[in-house]
Structure formats: C-alpha cells, structure tokens
Design a protein around this motif. Structure first.
Motif, PDB file in Angstrom:
ATOM      1  N   UNK A 195      -2.757  -4.781 -12.000  1.00 50.90           N
ATOM      2  CA  UNK A 195      -2.874  -4.437 -10.623  1.00 50.90           C
ATOM      3  C   UNK A 195      -1.943  -5.447 -10.092  1.00 50.90           C
ATOM      4  N   UNK A 196      -0.653  -5.178  -9.312  1.00 55.66           N
ATOM      5  CA  UNK A 196       0.300  -5.831  -9.144  1.00 55.66           C
ATOM      6  C   UNK A 196       0.619  -5.443  -7.611  1.00 55.66           C
ATOM      7  N   UNK A 197       1.072  -6.445  -6.841  1.00 56.99           N
ATOM      8  CA  UNK A 197       1.854  -6.211  -5.470  1.00 56.99           C
ATOM      9  C   UNK A 197       2.911  -7.473  -5.416  1.00 56.99           C
ATOM     10  N   UNK A 198       4.095  -6.902  -4.960  1.00 57.78           N
ATOM     11  CA  UNK A 198       5.181  -7.595  -4.584  1.00 57.78           C
ATOM     12  C   UNK A 198       5.498  -7.717  -3.324  1.00 57.78           C
ATOM     13  N   UNK A 199       5.654  -9.004  -2.662  1.00 57.74           N
ATOM     14  CA  UNK A 199       5.956  -9.048  -1.346  1.00 57.74           C
ATOM     15  C   UNK A 199       7.489  -9.620  -1.610  1.00 57.74           C
ATOM     16  N   UNK A 200       8.246  -8.855  -0.816  1.00 60.22           N
ATOM     17  CA  UNK A 200       9.666  -9.087  -0.797  1.00 60.22           C
ATOM     18  C   UNK A 200      10.486  -8.490   0.639  1.00 60.22           C
ATOM     19  N   UNK A 201      11.527  -9.144   1.061  1.00 55.48           N
ATOM     20  CA  UNK A 201      12.337  -8.778   2.158  1.00 55.48           C
ATOM     21  C   UNK A 201      12.953  -7.498   1.994  1.00 55.48           C
ATOM     22  N   UNK A 202      12.928  -6.684   2.990  1.00 61.32           N
ATOM     23  CA  UNK A 202      13.542  -5.364   3.234  1.00 61.32           C
ATOM     24  C   UNK A 202      15.022  -5.479   4.023  1.00 61.32           C
ATOM     25  N   UNK A 203      15.911  -4.562   3.809  1.00 63.02           N
ATOM     26  CA  UNK A 203      16.977  -4.401   4.480  1.00 63.02           C
ATOM     27  C   UNK A 203      17.204  -4.626   5.890  1.00 63.02           C
ATOM     28  N   UNK A 204      16.127  -4.127   6.573  1.00 65.62           N
ATOM     29  CA  UNK A 204      15.937  -4.303   8.120  1.00 65.62           C
ATOM     30  C   UNK A 204      15.490  -5.586   8.463  1.00 65.62           C
ATOM     31  N   UNK A 205      15.239  -6.678   7.416  1.00 67.79           N
ATOM     32  CA  UNK A 205      14.789  -8.070   8.134  1.00 67.79           C
ATOM     33  C   UNK A 205      13.205  -8.225   7.849  1.00 67.79           C
ATOM     34  N   UNK A 206      12.675  -7.004   7.841  1.00 67.73           N
ATOM     35  CA  UNK A 206      11.150  -7.081   7.689  1.00 67.73           C
ATOM     36  C   UNK A 206      10.576  -7.582   6.321  1.00 67.73           C
ATOM     37  N   UNK A 207       9.298  -7.675   6.111  1.00 69.40           N
ATOM     38  CA  UNK A 207       8.776  -7.915   4.671  1.00 69.40           C
ATOM     39  C   UNK A 207       7.814  -6.763   4.412  1.00 69.40           C
ATOM     40  N   UNK A 208       7.903  -6.444   3.182  1.00 68.20           N
ATOM     41  CA  UNK A 208       7.202  -5.411   2.522  1.00 68.20           C
ATOM     42  C   UNK A 208       6.370  -5.828   1.434  1.00 68.20           C
ATOM     43  N   UNK A 209       4.935  -5.213   1.419  1.00 65.72           N
ATOM     44  CA  UNK A 209       4.176  -5.277   0.100  1.00 65.72           C
ATOM     45  C   UNK A 209       4.382  -3.799  -0.527  1.00 65.72           C
ATOM     46  N   UNK A 210       4.716  -4.056  -1.731  1.00 67.48           N
ATOM     47  CA  UNK A 210       4.918  -2.832  -2.610  1.00 67.48           C
ATOM     48  C   UNK A 210       4.115  -2.910  -4.009  1.00 67.48           C
ATOM     49  N   UNK A 211       3.758  -1.844  -4.328  1.00 69.77           N
ATOM     50  CA  UNK A 211       3.015  -1.880  -5.914  1.00 69.77           C
ATOM     51  C   UNK A 211       4.314  -1.292  -6.544  1.00 69.77           C
ATOM     52  N   UNK A 212       4.746  -2.048  -7.621  1.00 71.97           N
ATOM     53  CA  UNK A 212       5.789  -1.943  -8.253  1.00 71.97           C
ATOM     54  C   UNK A 212       5.698  -0.247  -9.085  1.00 71.97           C
ATOM     55  N   UNK A 213       6.809   0.271  -8.608  1.00 68.35           N
ATOM     56  CA  UNK A 213       7.060   2.052  -9.027  1.00 68.35           C
ATOM     57  C   UNK A 213       6.691   2.796  -7.974  1.00 68.35           C
ATOM     58  N   UNK A 214       6.035   2.291  -6.970  1.00 69.67           N
ATOM     59  CA  UNK A 214       5.500   3.149  -5.656  1.00 69.67           C
ATOM     60  C   UNK A 214       6.524   3.569  -5.045  1.00 69.67           C
TER      61      UNK A 214
ATOM     62  N   UNK B 236       3.057  -0.469   0.622  1.00 73.05           N
ATOM     63  CA  UNK B 236       1.746  -0.677   1.056  1.00 73.05           C
ATOM     64  C   UNK B 236       1.605  -0.964   2.412  1.00 73.05           C
ATOM     65  N   UNK B 237       2.394  -2.011   2.873  1.00 72.36           N
ATOM     66  CA  UNK B 237       2.541  -2.577   4.052  1.00 72.36           C
ATOM     67  C   UNK B 237       3.916  -3.006   4.396  1.00 72.36           C
ATOM     68  N   UNK B 238       4.148  -3.046   5.698  1.00 69.75           N
ATOM     69  CA  UNK B 238       5.368  -3.560   6.296  1.00 69.75           C
ATOM     70  C   UNK B 238       5.041  -4.615   7.586  1.00 69.75           C
ATOM     71  N   UNK B 239       5.450  -5.704   7.253  1.00 70.67           N
ATOM     72  CA  UNK B 239       4.965  -6.832   8.405  1.00 70.67           C
ATOM     73  C   UNK B 239       6.205  -7.554   8.720  1.00 70.67           C
ATOM     74  N   UNK B 240       5.964  -8.345   9.896  1.00 68.41           N
ATOM     75  CA  UNK B 240       7.306  -9.275  10.113  1.00 68.41           C
ATOM     76  C   UNK B 240       7.714 -10.574   9.460  1.00 68.41           C
ATOM     77  N   UNK B 241       6.768 -11.066   8.929  1.00 72.23           N
ATOM     78  CA  UNK B 241       7.115 -12.347   8.021  1.00 72.23           C
ATOM     79  C   UNK B 241       6.748 -12.347   6.770  1.00 72.23           C
ATOM     80  N   UNK B 242       7.199 -13.116   5.594  1.00 66.32           N
ATOM     81  CA  UNK B 242       6.746 -13.268   4.448  1.00 66.32           C
ATOM     82  C   UNK B 242       5.248 -13.787   4.388  1.00 66.32           C
ATOM     83  N   UNK B 243       4.901 -14.829   5.181  1.00 68.92           N
ATOM     84  CA  UNK B 243       3.481 -15.289   5.260  1.00 68.92           C
ATOM     85  C   UNK B 243       2.623 -14.078   5.533  1.00 68.92           C
TER      86      UNK B 243
END
Length: 80
Positions: A6-25, A29-36
């Motif tokens: 079970x894995x989640x990746x936190x990374x920056x999107x092209x629009x500058x926001x940060x996303x939480x994504x399950x690989x292959x999804x 799973x979530x889009x937030x304002x900061x990496x923290x």
C-alpha cells in the motif's frame, strides 16, 4: 503469493498545488496547497488503510523522503 504494498506518493502538480496519489491511479486521492499538508494527508490515508509506504518526491521527480506508516510492513530493519 506476494502482497502488493500500500503506497502513496506526495508530489507537486503542474498548477503548483500538491497531490497525494496511489501509484497507477487515474485520479489523486487528495489535492492540497503545500507539501506538508500533502504528507499529513497521505499519513492519514495510509493509517486508515492499514498502513503502508509514504514517498515524497521533489520537483524533478526524484524521491526526497520515504517512510513506513504504521502498521505497515517496513522492508528495512533500521528506522528511517
């Protein structure tokens, strides 16, 4: 039979926001304002889902940080 991690990746999107994504999804799973905020949300998602691996990626896509969220199965015997 091997169990898929079970894995989640936190990374920056092209629009500058940060996303939480399950690989292959297809969707995040979530889009937030900061990496923290993304790391906190990923920990919450993994904790609710029985634990797993959390991976934080830098702007260039390289892995900056990786951690196991309890009660996940840590493949390494050392902490970190």
């Amino acid at each position: 039979m091997t169990e898929k991690a079970n894995k989640r990746v936190v990374q920056r999107r092209d629009d500058g926001r940060t996303e939480v994504r399950k690989p292959g999804a297809a969707r995040a799973s979530a889009v937030v304002g900061t990496q923290a905020e993304g790391v906190d949300r990923a920990r919450e998602i993994l904790g609710n889902d029985g634990g797993g691996e959390l991976q934080v990626r830098g702007l260039n896509g390289t892995i900056r940080k990786q951690d196991t969220v309890k009660p996940g199965n840590d493949p390494r015997s050392t902490r970190g």
